[in-house]
Write an enzyme that holds these catalytic residues in place. Sequence first.
Site, PDB file in Angstrom:
ATOM      1  CD1 TRP A 101      32.017  20.344  36.675  1.00 41.16           C
ATOM      2  CD2 TRP A 101      32.971  21.626  35.441  1.00 41.16           C
ATOM      3  NE1 TRP A 101      32.580  19.373  36.106  1.00 41.16           N
ATOM      4  CE2 TRP A 101      33.051  20.051  35.062  1.00 41.16           C
ATOM      5  CE3 TRP A 101      33.441  22.568  34.657  1.00 41.16           C
ATOM      6  CZ2 TRP A 101      33.852  19.910  33.737  1.00 41.16           C
ATOM      7  CZ3 TRP A 101      34.528  22.127  33.445  1.00 41.16           C
ATOM      8  CH2 TRP A 101      34.435  21.012  33.151  1.00 41.16           C
ATOM      9  CG  ASP A 172      27.137  24.543  34.822  1.00 41.68           C
ATOM     10  OD1 ASP A 172      26.573  24.008  34.170  1.00 41.68           O
ATOM     11  OD2 ASP A 172      28.431  24.382  34.869  1.00 41.68           O
ATOM     12  CE  LYS A 196      29.164  16.668  31.395  1.00 39.30           C
ATOM     13  NZ  LYS A 196      29.747  18.010  31.884  1.00 39.30           N
TER      14      LYS A 196
END
Length: 360
Positions: A101, A172, A196
């Site tokens: 990511w 993040d 999430k």
Amino acid sequence: MRVYNFSAGPAMMPQAVLEQAQAELLDWQGTGMSVAEVSHRSPEFKACAARTEQSLRDVMGIPADYRVLFIQGGAYGQFADVPLNLSKPGDTVDFVLTGQWGAKALKEAKRFGVETVVVADEKASNYTTTPAGDTITATPGAAYLHYTPNETIGGVEFGYVPETGDVPLVADLSSTILSRPIDVSKFGVIYAGTQKNMGPAGMAVVIVREDLLDRARPDSPSIWNYRLMADNDSMLNTPPTFSIYLLGQILDWVEDHGGLEGMATRNRKKAEALYGFLDASGFYSNPVAHDSRSWMNVPFLMANSDLDKKFVADAADAGLTNLAGHRSVGGMRASIYNAMPPAGVNALIDFMKEFERVHG
Ligand SMILES: *Cc1c(COP(=O)(O)O)cnc(C)c1O
């Protein structure tokens, strides 16, 4: 029948939250409408959004000089939005890479004319580690330093917050937000896709320090301009109303379960149970360094990878779903976010024991 859903995202939500949403789906707060049908400019919805923000502030202990924004486009949108808001063309921007990511965020930032510097890269360990705390040094004068506290695919999580001095720290937090206490004051910007630990997909929560609000490039899209969004209470246009409502419910649930301290206790126990089982096994293994293991995403391998497909299929038959590893890495991955109850982790361990007994 409800299954234990080990998906990395969209992920399991607390059952109590879904039941509450179901109970008021046809008539929300006496409006005779679903919350998804109510005007975002109505007093009822404005109060709902304000309450969600206040709950997030309370739960995370967000200092007064930070703004909370609800922005569409998920975390990936923020990969572009952060450079648009915090940097000018030609600025230096630092990245720490601990997995896929972070690499995607770097690739997206490169589209915006900045000089990117990778100040730490865990490639040598095949992204199974986090850098030692004192090895991250921000470039003097950099517009910001970006890192990924929890890499969702590799299951690699920082146990500390990097020190970057005057360089704003951008994180993040998509796959670890709300999972444990955090000192928000150490960050310039925190962002997280909601699917999430914060509900359904469709938006990012962005927590930005007030002094960083006025750096947006003049040509950045209005709905992605932190200052404009802050001045309009994230309602420059129609916000993802249902997501904001559900996030509020989830924050109530977090509070009911002891806040972030309660989440940390619950998540640590779940992670210890699963990693403890993996480490004691000669059949299953987890490749991540002990001090960098994620509490949220636990990848694992079997001695014989030919059995992976059977494992995933048999587990699904037993009500343990979405255990396949990310398509880029294979193997298995159990995502055990806040909403996964300890009983779900225990059921997985029992299933793994039995699978090993039969096939090991
Ligand atoms: C899931 C995830 C993303 C992508 O989120 P989207 O909302 O799909 O854009 C980005 N970063 C991390 C760490 C993630 O876990």
